[in-house]
Design a protein around this motif. Structure first.
Motif, PDB file in Angstrom:
ATOM      1  N   ILE A   1      30.320 -23.969 -39.174  1.00  0.00           N
ATOM      2  CA  ILE A   1      29.688 -23.977 -40.499  1.00  0.00           C
ATOM      3  C   ILE A   1      30.611 -23.251 -41.454  1.00  0.00           C
ATOM      4  CG2 ILE A   1      27.722 -23.163 -41.844  1.00  0.00           C
ATOM      5  CD1 ILE A   1      27.045 -23.406 -38.301  1.00  0.00           C
ATOM      6  N   ARG A   2      30.785 -23.812 -42.639  1.00  0.00           N
ATOM      7  CA  ARG A   2      31.569 -23.167 -43.699  1.00  0.00           C
ATOM      8  C   ARG A   2      30.676 -23.009 -44.914  1.00  0.00           C
ATOM      9  NH1 ARG A   2      37.005 -22.852 -43.117  1.00  0.00           N
ATOM     10  NH2 ARG A   2      37.842 -23.811 -41.247  1.00  0.00           N
ATOM     11  N   PHE A   3      30.814 -21.881 -45.583  1.00  0.00           N
ATOM     12  CA  PHE A   3      30.089 -21.639 -46.827  1.00  0.00           C
ATOM     13  C   PHE A   3      30.807 -20.526 -47.570  1.00  0.00           C
ATOM     14  CE2 PHE A   3      28.205 -18.981 -43.576  1.00  0.00           C
ATOM     15  CZ  PHE A   3      28.038 -17.758 -44.179  1.00  0.00           C
ATOM     16  N   ARG A   4      30.356 -20.225 -48.768  1.00  0.00           N
ATOM     17  CA  ARG A   4      30.923 -19.123 -49.549  1.00  0.00           C
ATOM     18  C   ARG A   4      29.824 -18.102 -49.811  1.00  0.00           C
ATOM     19  NH1 ARG A   4      33.049 -23.685 -51.896  1.00  0.00           N
ATOM     20  NH2 ARG A   4      31.682 -23.546 -53.712  1.00  0.00           N
ATOM     21  N   VAL A   5      30.202 -16.833 -49.743  1.00  0.00           N
ATOM     22  CA  VAL A   5      29.273 -15.743 -50.055  1.00  0.00           C
ATOM     23  C   VAL A   5      29.744 -15.097 -51.354  1.00  0.00           C
ATOM     24  CG1 VAL A   5      30.465 -14.035 -48.614  1.00  0.00           C
ATOM     25  CG2 VAL A   5      28.081 -13.704 -49.159  1.00  0.00           C
ATOM     26  N   THR A   6      28.784 -14.788 -52.231  1.00  0.00           N
ATOM     27  CA  THR A   6      29.133 -14.238 -53.533  1.00  0.00           C
ATOM     28  C   THR A   6      28.236 -13.063 -53.874  1.00  0.00           C
ATOM     29  OG1 THR A   6      29.458 -14.761 -55.864  1.00  0.00           O
ATOM     30  CG2 THR A   6      27.617 -15.860 -54.771  1.00  0.00           C
ATOM     31  N   ASP A   7      28.756 -12.190 -54.720  1.00  0.00           N
ATOM     32  CA  ASP A   7      27.935 -11.120 -55.295  1.00  0.00           C
ATOM     33  C   ASP A   7      27.882 -11.286 -56.810  1.00  0.00           C
ATOM     34  OD1 ASP A   7      30.476 -10.361 -56.058  1.00  0.00           O
ATOM     35  OD2 ASP A   7      30.448  -8.434 -55.030  1.00  0.00           O
ATOM     36  N   GLY A   8      28.308 -12.441 -57.296  1.00  0.00           N
ATOM     37  CA  GLY A   8      28.316 -12.708 -58.731  1.00  0.00           C
ATOM     38  C   GLY A   8      29.633 -12.347 -59.382  1.00  0.00           C
TER      39      GLY A   8
END
Length: 149
Positions: free
Chosen positions: A76-83
């Motif tokens: 699984i690939r995804f992106r994590v962000t804090d804004g």
């Protein structure tokens, strides 16, 4: 006279053995914990000062909308962000049931060649829970909204 020096010698031996045992136990505890302490970093902190590829740490934030891609097998690939910043993540395994886009997550792994290679992913537990570190990182970027707002 000989009895007093024997007692003194025995006392010094006991103190020396206790000190050696304390040093050895402290060293063993430190050695056992060398991989057990995982520092938390937000995506902004990872982008600002990337950790070494050998360092295991935790990253947390929101799963970026539209970034979740299921690859071959369990990858699984995804992106994590804090804004403020976004970090690509790759994970092989079964995701938690509550894992979805725009939801909080915490992953444990390593940052190698610009990608966070996770070996563990945790998702928020219910509608109001999100790990404190993730909330703090999102608040710092001005992205966090209180539940129900």
């Amino acid at each position: 006279m000989a009895l007093k020096s024997l007692k003194k010698k025995r006392r010094v031996q006991v103190i020396a053995m206790t000190a050696v045992a304390l040093i050895v136990s402290t060293a063993l505890i430190g050695y056992a914990m060398r991989d057990g302490i995982n520092f938390f970093r937000s995506p902004s902190q990872v982008v600002e000062t990337p950790p070494s590829p050998s360092e295991t740490f935790r990253i947390g934030g929101l799963v970026e909308e539209g970034s979740l891609v299921r690859g071959q097998g369990q990858e699984i690939r995804f992106r994590v962000t804090d804004g403020g910043a976004t970090v690509p993540v790759v994970y092989s395994g079964v995701l938690p049931d509550l894992f979805e886009e725009n939801q909080g997550m915490v992953g444990t792994g390593r940052y190698v060649n610009g990608v966070f290679e996770a070996h563990e992913i945790l998702a928020k537990h219910d509608e109001t829970y999100m790990p404190k570190e993730v909330v703090d990182a999102l608040k710092e970027q001005g992205v966090y909204q209180e539940p129900g707002s």
